[in-house]
Design a protein around this motif. Structure first.
Motif, PDB file in Angstrom:
ATOM      1  N   ARG A  53      -9.606  -2.976   5.533  1.00 18.56           N
ATOM      2  CA  ARG A  53      -8.680  -2.390   4.557  1.00 18.56           C
ATOM      3  C   ARG A  53      -9.378  -1.275   3.793  1.00 18.56           C
ATOM      4  O   ARG A  53     -10.587  -1.301   3.592  1.00 18.56           O
ATOM      5  N   SER A  66       0.825  -1.204   0.000  1.00 13.88           N
ATOM      6  CA  SER A  66       0.000   0.000   0.000  1.00 13.88           C
ATOM      7  C   SER A  66       0.864   1.261   0.000  1.00 13.88           C
ATOM      8  O   SER A  66       0.620   2.201  -0.758  1.00 13.88           O
ATOM      9  N   LYS A  92       2.511   1.716  -3.470  1.00 12.50           N
ATOM     10  CA  LYS A  92       1.591   2.141  -4.519  1.00 12.50           C
ATOM     11  C   LYS A  92       1.211   3.611  -4.388  1.00 12.50           C
ATOM     12  O   LYS A  92       0.950   4.278  -5.384  1.00 12.50           O
ATOM     13  N   HIS A  93       1.198   4.136  -3.158  1.00 10.23           N
ATOM     14  CA  HIS A  93       0.731   5.500  -2.936  1.00 10.23           C
ATOM     15  C   HIS A  93       1.865   6.450  -2.540  1.00 10.23           C
ATOM     16  O   HIS A  93       1.605   7.500  -1.953  1.00 10.23           O
ATOM     17  N   TYR A  99     -10.931   2.946  -2.259  1.00 13.33           N
ATOM     18  CA  TYR A  99     -10.787   4.278  -2.837  1.00 13.33           C
ATOM     19  C   TYR A  99     -11.788   4.449  -3.984  1.00 13.33           C
ATOM     20  O   TYR A  99     -12.276   3.482  -4.567  1.00 13.33           O
ATOM     21  N   THR A 128      -9.002  -0.888  -4.675  1.00 12.52           N
ATOM     22  CA  THR A 128      -8.289  -1.099  -3.414  1.00 12.52           C
ATOM     23  C   THR A 128      -6.788  -1.125  -3.692  1.00 12.52           C
ATOM     24  O   THR A 128      -6.346  -0.991  -4.842  1.00 12.52           O
ATOM     25  N   ASP A 129      -6.016  -1.329  -2.629  1.00 17.69           N
ATOM     26  CA  ASP A 129      -4.563  -1.399  -2.788  1.00 17.69           C
ATOM     27  C   ASP A 129      -4.128  -2.611  -3.607  1.00 17.69           C
ATOM     28  O   ASP A 129      -3.021  -2.644  -4.139  1.00 17.69           O
ATOM     29  N   ARG A 130      -4.990  -3.620  -3.705  1.00 21.05           N
ATOM     30  CA  ARG A 130      -4.627  -4.847  -4.412  1.00 21.05           C
ATOM     31  C   ARG A 130      -5.182  -4.925  -5.831  1.00 21.05           C
ATOM     32  O   ARG A 130      -4.881  -5.866  -6.556  1.00 21.05           O
ATOM     33  N   TYR A 157      -2.505   9.137  -4.326  1.00 23.14           N
ATOM     34  CA  TYR A 157      -3.486   8.171  -4.845  1.00 23.14           C
ATOM     35  C   TYR A 157      -3.646   8.341  -6.358  1.00 23.14           C
ATOM     36  O   TYR A 157      -3.765   9.461  -6.858  1.00 23.14           O
TER      37      TYR A 157
END
Length: 346
Positions: free
Chosen positions: A78, A43, A46-47, A81, A91-93, A51
């Motif tokens: 979790r 996470s 990625k950010h 976004y 999501t982060d995934r 975002y």
């Protein structure tokens, strides 16, 4: 009272059963905690620049509630976004190898198996997941690792080709030839269209290019298409005596040193192709454990070995985390059906 009874029952177990119980709790609880820690690292990576929407790449993104994930320890929340431009949620995934996969606590165990180079069936036995599930996991990760690249080689570049037998492993009703057993061998004694050419280029800083570039002997056009702008006139090229390398270097205006296959002159001062030949040897030895690889997946396995060679096949917390983070740095949308229906393209 129930807990006290359980403790007494554990004390009455044999030493061997107590050890097995300890290993069970260590693997179940410990791996879940470690996996969650790695997810947090994914996470943050990625950010790191803010975002970004996974669909339209807009930065006009807001947090949009949370979703729950059950683990062996507890239930974890979790972040979700939402993009204000395309209105998609993610999501982060999302668009990573972890997207829409179950059993997240088993991911790090599978990464360990990949670093060890275990087969799918052996990995399935160790992890407790079906080998078809692990096949999908493996190729999601390798699809991402395949995208890892660099812009330019530096200094001296050694280049040479090696060959793998063309394979349609796993395919039913093969036309034009008899099926081969455990990889088999070519019916031709020389390099032919029955073999797939793998080009390996490597500079002295260990930057490595390793890809399939078609069937049969290597040609100049394939070199040009494969390497693109990775080479410049500032490089010095070391190859064997095959004429395609000579023609390519001459057209590009690159200083070129050739080494004949008879081995009479292996080194010219600092110029040689021993590093790339050593890489070939390690690659071939590592690939033998799979008893032949379907050619349509060969680039994935080349990327897999390239990553392992970079980390020197060391399995520890750093290399396991690195493999997860590197694979989650690239967009992956591949599905099991797409993998099975894919074809090798020259």
């Amino acid at each position: 009272m129930v807990l006290a009874d359980m403790i007494n029952q554990i004390r009455n177990l044999s030493r061997r059963d107590q050890q097995r119980l300890k290993e069970f709790f260590t693997n179940s609880l410990g791996s879940a905690a470690e996996t969650e820690s790695v997810f947090k690292d994914v996470s943050e990576q990625k950010h790191k620049d803010g975002y970004t929407c996974t669909q339209c790449q807009s930065t006009n993104v807001i947090r949009f509630g949370k979703y729950q994930v059950k683990t062996t320890i507890n239930t974890i929340e979790r972040q979700r976004y939402r993009c204000k431009e395309c209105c998609k949620t993610f999501t982060d995934r999302t668009n990573t190898p972890l997207h829409r996969t179950h059993m997240p606590s088993k991911w790090l165990q599978f990464i360990e198996c990949m670093i060890e180079g275990y087969s799918l069936r052996k990995s399935a036995k160790l992890i407790g997941a079906h080998y078809v599930t692990l096949f999908n996991w493996r190729h999601k990760i390798l699809t991402a690792l395949k995208q890892m690249d660099f812009e330019l080689f530096q200094g001296i570049v050694e280049m040479d080709e090696t060959y793998f037998l063309y394979s349609e492993k796993g395919k039913r009703n093969i036309q034009g030839r008899k099926p081969r057993l455990r990889g088999g061998s070519s019916e031709f004694r020389v390099i032919s269209k029955d073999q797939v050419c793998v080009l390996v280029a490597r500079d002295r800083q260990k930057r490595t290019f390793s890809r399939t570039i078609g069937k049969g002997r290597i040609i100049k056009k394939s070199l040009d298409e494969a390497l693109g702008s990775m080479l410049s006139i500032q490089n010095v090229l070391c190859t064997d005596a095959w004429r395609a390398f000579m023609t390519y270097a001459k057209e590009k205006g690159i200083e070129h040193h050739r080494f004949k296959a008879n081995g009479r002159e292996r080194v010219k001062g600092i110029y040689h192709i021993q590093n790339v030949n050593s890489y070939h040897s390690r690659l071939k030895s590592w690939m033998e454990r799979f008893n032949g690889v379907a050619t349509k997946y060969l680039d994935h396995y080349l990327s897999w070995f390239q990553f392992l060679d970079t980390i020197k096949h060391i399995k520890d917390n750093f290399t396991i985390t690195k493999m997860v983070l590197d694979s989650c740095s690239f967009s992956v949308n591949i599905t099991y059906d797409k993998l099975m229906l894919s074809e090798f393209s020259e």
